[in-house]
Design a protein around this motif. Structure first.
Motif, PDB file in Angstrom:
ATOM      1  N   LEU A  28       0.826  -1.202   0.000  1.00 45.69           N
ATOM      2  CA  LEU A  28       0.000   0.000   0.000  1.00 45.69           C
ATOM      3  C   LEU A  28       0.863   1.257   0.000  1.00 45.69           C
ATOM      4  O   LEU A  28       0.595   2.216  -0.733  1.00 45.69           O
ATOM      5  N   ALA A  29       1.928   1.250   0.827  1.00 48.17           N
ATOM      6  CA  ALA A  29       2.825   2.413   0.859  1.00 48.17           C
ATOM      7  C   ALA A  29       3.505   2.614  -0.493  1.00 48.17           C
ATOM      8  O   ALA A  29       3.644   3.746  -0.977  1.00 48.17           O
ATOM      9  N   GLU A  30       3.890   1.491  -1.127  1.00 52.61           N
ATOM     10  CA  GLU A  30       4.531   1.605  -2.441  1.00 52.61           C
ATOM     11  C   GLU A  30       3.560   2.159  -3.482  1.00 52.61           C
ATOM     12  O   GLU A  30       3.903   3.049  -4.266  1.00 52.61           O
ATOM     13  N   LYS A  31       2.315   1.655  -3.472  1.00 48.11           N
ATOM     14  CA  LYS A  31       1.326   2.143  -4.426  1.00 48.11           C
ATOM     15  C   LYS A  31       0.967   3.610  -4.170  1.00 48.11           C
ATOM     16  O   LYS A  31       0.760   4.386  -5.111  1.00 48.11           O
ATOM     17  N   GLU A  32       0.882   3.995  -2.869  1.00 49.80           N
ATOM     18  CA  GLU A  32       0.613   5.405  -2.572  1.00 49.80           C
ATOM     19  C   GLU A  32       1.736   6.302  -3.067  1.00 49.80           C
ATOM     20  O   GLU A  32       1.496   7.405  -3.567  1.00 49.80           O
ATOM     21  N   GLY A  33       2.986   5.818  -2.918  1.00 49.51           N
ATOM     22  CA  GLY A  33       4.107   6.594  -3.460  1.00 49.51           C
ATOM     23  C   GLY A  33       4.025   6.731  -4.963  1.00 49.51           C
ATOM     24  O   GLY A  33       4.245   7.823  -5.518  1.00 49.51           O
ATOM     25  N   GLU A  34       3.693   5.612  -5.650  1.00 51.42           N
ATOM     26  CA  GLU A  34       3.540   5.693  -7.107  1.00 51.42           C
ATOM     27  C   GLU A  34       2.399   6.628  -7.495  1.00 51.42           C
ATOM     28  O   GLU A  34       2.519   7.409  -8.450  1.00 51.42           O
ATOM     29  N   LEU A  35       1.281   6.557  -6.736  1.00 50.00           N
ATOM     30  CA  LEU A  35       0.144   7.444  -7.027  1.00 50.00           C
ATOM     31  C   LEU A  35       0.529   8.907  -6.834  1.00 50.00           C
ATOM     32  O   LEU A  35       0.161   9.783  -7.637  1.00 50.00           O
ATOM     33  N   LYS A  36       1.306   9.165  -5.778  1.00 53.20           N
ATOM     34  CA  LYS A  36       1.748  10.542  -5.528  1.00 53.20           C
ATOM     35  C   LYS A  36       2.641  11.038  -6.654  1.00 53.20           C
ATOM     36  O   LYS A  36       2.522  12.189  -7.115  1.00 53.20           O
ATOM     37  N   GLU A  37       3.547  10.169  -7.129  1.00 53.00           N
ATOM     38  CA  GLU A  37       4.414  10.558  -8.242  1.00 53.00           C
ATOM     39  C   GLU A  37       3.598  10.827  -9.512  1.00 53.00           C
ATOM     40  O   GLU A  37       3.836  11.815 -10.214  1.00 53.00           O
ATOM     41  N   LYS A  38       2.635   9.950  -9.785  1.00 58.58           N
ATOM     42  CA  LYS A  38       1.810  10.149 -10.980  1.00 58.58           C
ATOM     43  C   LYS A  38       1.001  11.436 -10.878  1.00 58.58           C
ATOM     44  O   LYS A  38       0.842  12.167 -11.864  1.00 58.58           O
ATOM     45  N   ARG A  39       0.484  11.715  -9.667  1.00 59.03           N
ATOM     46  CA  ARG A  39      -0.279  12.952  -9.500  1.00 59.03           C
ATOM     47  C   ARG A  39       0.604  14.181  -9.684  1.00 59.03           C
ATOM     48  O   ARG A  39       0.191  15.173 -10.293  1.00 59.03           O
ATOM     49  N   SER A  40       1.818  14.104  -9.149  1.00 61.80           N
ATOM     50  CA  SER A  40       2.727  15.242  -9.325  1.00 61.80           C
ATOM     51  C   SER A  40       3.082  15.425 -10.796  1.00 61.80           C
ATOM     52  O   SER A  40       3.128  16.550 -11.304  1.00 61.80           O
ATOM     53  N   GLU A  41       3.310  14.306 -11.514  1.00 59.15           N
ATOM     54  CA  GLU A  41       3.599  14.418 -12.947  1.00 59.15           C
ATOM     55  C   GLU A  41       2.409  14.999 -13.702  1.00 59.15           C
ATOM     56  O   GLU A  41       2.566  15.859 -14.575  1.00 59.15           O
ATOM     57  N   ALA A  42       1.200  14.533 -13.336  1.00 65.65           N
ATOM     58  CA  ALA A  42       0.011  15.055 -14.011  1.00 65.65           C
ATOM     59  C   ALA A  42      -0.219  16.522 -13.693  1.00 65.65           C
ATOM     60  O   ALA A  42      -0.615  17.315 -14.550  1.00 65.65           O
ATOM     61  N   SER A  43       0.040  16.918 -12.435  1.00 62.73           N
ATOM     62  CA  SER A  43      -0.123  18.333 -12.076  1.00 62.73           C
ATOM     63  C   SER A  43       0.901  19.206 -12.789  1.00 62.73           C
ATOM     64  O   SER A  43       0.614  20.348 -13.158  1.00 62.73           O
ATOM     65  N   ASP A  44       2.104  18.675 -13.019  1.00 59.50           N
ATOM     66  CA  ASP A  44       3.103  19.441 -13.782  1.00 59.50           C
ATOM     67  C   ASP A  44       2.651  19.637 -15.225  1.00 59.50           C
ATOM     68  O   ASP A  44       2.894  20.690 -15.828  1.00 59.50           O
ATOM     69  N   LEU A  45       1.965  18.633 -15.772  1.00 55.72           N
ATOM     70  CA  LEU A  45       1.460  18.775 -17.136  1.00 55.72           C
ATOM     71  C   LEU A  45       0.232  19.667 -17.220  1.00 55.72           C
ATOM     72  O   LEU A  45      -0.151  20.113 -18.292  1.00 55.72           O
ATOM     73  N   GLY A  46      -0.395  19.949 -16.072  1.00 49.21           N
ATOM     74  CA  GLY A  46      -1.563  20.840 -16.051  1.00 49.21           C
ATOM     75  C   GLY A  46      -2.834  20.170 -16.500  1.00 49.21           C
ATOM     76  O   GLY A  46      -3.803  20.818 -16.842  1.00 49.21           O
ATOM     77  N   GLU A  47      -2.903  18.819 -16.507  1.00 53.94           N
ATOM     78  CA  GLU A  47      -4.093  18.111 -16.952  1.00 53.94           C
ATOM     79  C   GLU A  47      -4.542  17.110 -15.904  1.00 53.94           C
ATOM     80  O   GLU A  47      -4.987  16.019 -16.187  1.00 53.94           O
ATOM     81  N   TYR A  48      -4.402  17.468 -14.648  1.00 54.01           N
ATOM     82  CA  TYR A  48      -4.710  16.525 -13.570  1.00 54.01           C
ATOM     83  C   TYR A  48      -6.171  16.667 -13.165  1.00 54.01           C
ATOM     84  O   TYR A  48      -6.645  17.769 -12.919  1.00 54.01           O
ATOM     85  N   ALA A  49      -6.869  15.540 -13.129  1.00 58.61           N
ATOM     86  CA  ALA A  49      -8.236  15.507 -12.620  1.00 58.61           C
ATOM     87  C   ALA A  49      -8.396  14.191 -11.867  1.00 58.61           C
ATOM     88  O   ALA A  49      -8.402  13.118 -12.456  1.00 58.61           O
ATOM     89  N   ALA A  50      -8.471  14.262 -10.555  1.00 52.87           N
ATOM     90  CA  ALA A  50      -8.509  13.062  -9.735  1.00 52.87           C
ATOM     91  C   ALA A  50      -9.821  12.313  -9.943  1.00 52.87           C
ATOM     92  O   ALA A  50     -10.890  12.900  -9.938  1.00 52.87           O
ATOM     93  N   VAL A  51      -9.748  11.013 -10.164  1.00 56.91           N
ATOM     94  CA  VAL A  51     -10.924  10.166 -10.352  1.00 56.91           C
ATOM     95  C   VAL A  51     -11.226   9.479  -9.030  1.00 56.91           C
ATOM     96  O   VAL A  51     -10.374   8.772  -8.486  1.00 56.91           O
ATOM     97  N   ARG A  52     -12.427   9.708  -8.537  1.00 53.67           N
ATOM     98  CA  ARG A  52     -12.800   9.090  -7.276  1.00 53.67           C
ATOM     99  C   ARG A  52     -13.124   7.620  -7.494  1.00 53.67           C
ATOM    100  O   ARG A  52     -13.392   7.179  -8.605  1.00 53.67           O
ATOM    101  N   GLU A  53     -13.142   6.885  -6.383  1.00 48.92           N
ATOM    102  CA  GLU A  53     -13.387   5.452  -6.461  1.00 48.92           C
ATOM    103  C   GLU A  53     -14.817   5.172  -6.916  1.00 48.92           C
ATOM    104  O   GLU A  53     -15.055   4.292  -7.749  1.00 48.92           O
TER     105      GLU A  53
END
Length: 673
Positions: free
Chosen positions: A366-391
């Motif tokens: 879970l910690a590893e996946k949360e880290g990957e999710l955080k990295e992906k979110r940061s990459e998406a926010s840098d691209l300016g096209e981030y929209a979080a999808v809820r469960e």
């Protein structure tokens, strides 16, 4: 290795260390002294005063050194656990490469350590960031870090920008000339306006205009700053809104009692991990380390020693089997009953351990996946096209996708059936066309034979025209009838709807007023619920803080407990080694006495003394024969020179003889004495 050692010694002898080492004195330093030197180098890089490492806790010292190496981005050439153990032990193969790397990159590492003080962000738990004051302070901290980064880059750019003193002097002289020109221009303007009436008032107005322009610039800068602050606040609001939505989704359908029960379960799981599972694992690791240390400290086994060990193992196994048989023969019925419960307890304990291992693995995943999710979110926010999808949105999307997939499969099957049917109909049409062509050919032959060629085609055209006329007439009549029927039906339905809705409208009026009252009660109840939930949330956060403090206290006490146990174990092993040494030394058996450390080291000392005595005697004999040997060497050198001279004379005589043989007339010009 020698080049590495020489480089380290040269660097340590330079300021600011000012050491007085040489290769031999540095190579014989103890591990604690090497760690002290490494600590001094770290202190010089960080710009901190030096201190004695014996005044610091060993665990804290190792953690601080590893953290410093992580900040400086040192990459060890071995496993992390082995590197940690070697660093604690102060082993030379680990300390020497670190010192060489630090001295080779000293300027860059000092700069990196300086920047790490300001750019390495603090790791604050997520639950603390829910507090508004802490979140605001952390946001200010991030803004200051960004400002420091920009200012540092600007400073480095200015340092690297080439700027000579001649250019600076030239700029100063040019500025002084401009100053003189401006002062002269001001004097001329003052002389011009002295004769103008009201010039003082005009000067005051110009001054006020200049002040207002400066104020306007200041206000515009403040406006820009306020806009930035507003954007920052909106970003913060969106983040908090997202966090609140996530918390509401996570706590949807839960009660305060359920949350407390969940927290109690988590506390029980952590207590089990801290008190039962982790101590057992640490104890097993310590036993394995002790066994490995014993194996490493023991001398190499010979075949006889291995046979002796195997013989002892066989004897102990026989004794164990005999004890088991005796116990089974003298088994008590009460013990037999308890055996079942013991087996059940052991099975439950094993299941508990397996579940704990599974929980640890899942948490790490879970910690590893949360880290990957955080990295992906940061990459998406840098691209300016981030929209979080809820469960919930994702589940709804999957459900719709499955429904569409089912519909698609059904439609695809229908299309397949229709295609098959179209194929059959096309084949039937083709067969009928072939038959019709044959029949028509026969009919044309008959018409030609009877002299009425083309009669069938003309009859078909007439029938088609008449059919088209009848179809148009029927459509016109049907359209008029349908329109009249439709108008009647609409009027009838409108009347029915009015009659149906009239009593419903009368009933709806009191329901509207009742709905307004119910909505007001709902708002009041909702506010009370939010107040109670916020109070419970505060109590929960307070309980979590207390639990966290108790966990930290428990971790500290456990660490101290394990440290004391390790020290006791070390002292016991030392005491055991001393007692074994005393037994071997005081034993009457000569073979056992020879195995004691005292006898071994005494024998080695005697061997070294004998070897030193032999070397001294050899040195004495060499010194006594030194002068005679030098004399003999000189005589041999003279003999060698004499032999070389004879060889040269012999070669010269051979050459003269060869020349005389080739030229016999040379004898007439020779003077014989």
């Amino acid at each position: 290795m020698s080049e590495q050692l020489k480089f380290i010694v040269d660097e340590l002898n330079k300021p600011p260390f000012n050491g007085s080492y040489n290769l031999i004195s540095f190579d014989v330093l103890q591990p604690l002294q090497l760690i002290q030197i490494l600590n001094d180098v770290f202190a010089d890089i960080d710009g901190k005063p030096k201190y004695d490492i014996r005044e610091e806790n060993p665990d804290q010292l190792v953690v601080r050194m590893l953290n410093s190496l992580r900040v400086l981005r040192y990459n060890p050439q071995m496993d992390a656990m082995a590197f940690r153990q070697c660093l604690i032990a102060g082993e030379k193969p680990v300390i020497y490469p670190i010192l060489q790397w630090l001295f080779q990159k000293m300027p860059d590492l000092k700069k990196r350590a300086y920047l790490a003080k300001f750019l390495v962000k603090l790791d604050i738990p997520r639950e603390h960031l829910l507090d508004e004051a802490v979140q605001e302070t952390y946001n200010q901290y991030e803004m200051l870090v960004e400002q420091f980064t920009e200012l540092h880059k600007e400073g480095e750019r200015l340092k690297n920008t080439p700027c000579s003193t001649a250019e600076i002097r030239k700029d100063i002289e040019q500025m002084e000339e401009e100053k003189e020109m401006l002062s002269k221009r001001i004097d001329r303007l003052k002389k011009k306006v002295e004769g103008v009436t009201g010039h003082e008032r005009m000067l005051d107005i110009a001054k006020k205009l200049r002040v207002e322009k400066e104020r306007e610039k200041k206000i515009s800068s403040q406006k820009l700053e306020q806009r930035n602050h507003l954007m920052h606040s909106e970003t913060k609001y969106q983040r908090l809104l997202t966090q609140s939505k996530e918390l509401r989704l996570n706590t949807m359908g839960s009660t305060p009692e359920g949350l407390l029960e969940k927290l109690e379960k988590d506390v029980k799981v952590h207590v089990y991990l801290c008190k039962d599972k982790l101590p057992k694992e640490i104890e097993s690791k310590k036993r394995a380390i002790v066994d490995l240390q014993k194996v490493a400290n023991e001398p190499a086994f010979s075949n006889n020693d291995l046979e002796e060990v195997h013989r002892r193992i066989r004897g102990l196994n026989g004794e164990v089997n005999g004890l088991v048989e005796k116990r089974m023969m003298s088994a008590d019925p009460i013990d037999d009953k308890l055996t079942l419960f013991r087996q059940q307890a052991s099975m439950i304990a094993k299941k508990k351990e397996n579940r704990a291992d599974t929980l640890s693995e899942l948490r790490s995943q879970l910690a590893e996946k949360e880290g990957e999710l955080k990295e992906k979110r940061s990459e998406a926010s840098d691209l300016g096209e981030y929209a979080a999808v809820r469960e919930l949105d994702f589940k709804e999307y999957v459900r719709k996708l499955r429904g569409k997939s089912t519909k698609y499969k059904g439609k695809k099957a229908e299309v397949g059936e229709l295609k098959a049917e179209v194929g059959v109909l096309a084949r039937s049409e083709e067969i009928l066309r072939e038959r019709f062509a044959g029949v028509k050919a026969k009919l044309d032959q008959l018409e030609t034979r009877h002299g009425v060629a083309g009669f069938h085609d003309a009859q078909e055209e007439v029938e088609k025209v008449s059919a088209m006329k009848a179809d148009l007439d029927q459509r016109k009549s049907e359209t008029l009838e349908e329109i009249s029927e439709m108008v009647k039906e609409l009027n009838r339905k409108i009347g029915e709807k009015k009659e149906t809705l009239a009593p419903l409208i009368k009933e709806l009026r009191p329901l509207r007023s009742e709905f307004q009252g119910t909505e007001a009660e709902y708002e009041t109840a909702r506010k009370e619920f939010e107040t109670i939930s916020s109070g419970l949330e505060a109590n929960r956060s307070k309980a979590e803080q207390e639990v966290r403090a108790l966990r930290e206290e428990l971790a500290g006490e456990e660490s101290r407990f394990h440290y004391l146990n390790a020290m006791i174990r070390v002292n016991e092993l030392q005491q055991q080694r001393v007692s074994e040494e005393m037994k071997l030394y005081t034993s009457s058996n000569p073979t056992d006495r020879k195995k004691s450390y005292r006898e071994v080291y005494t024998r080695k000392i005697q061997e070294q003394e004998n070897l030193g005595k032999q070397l001294r005697e050899k040195q004495k004999s060499v010194k006594e024969s030194h002068s005679e040997g030098i004399k003999q060497m000189r005589m041999w050198k003279d003999l060698h020179e004499l032999m070389l001279c004879k060889i040269r004379c012999y070669n010269a005589a051979q050459q003269d003889a060869a020349r005389e043989k080739n030229n016999p007339n040379m004898m007439q010009d020779r003077l014989i004495l």
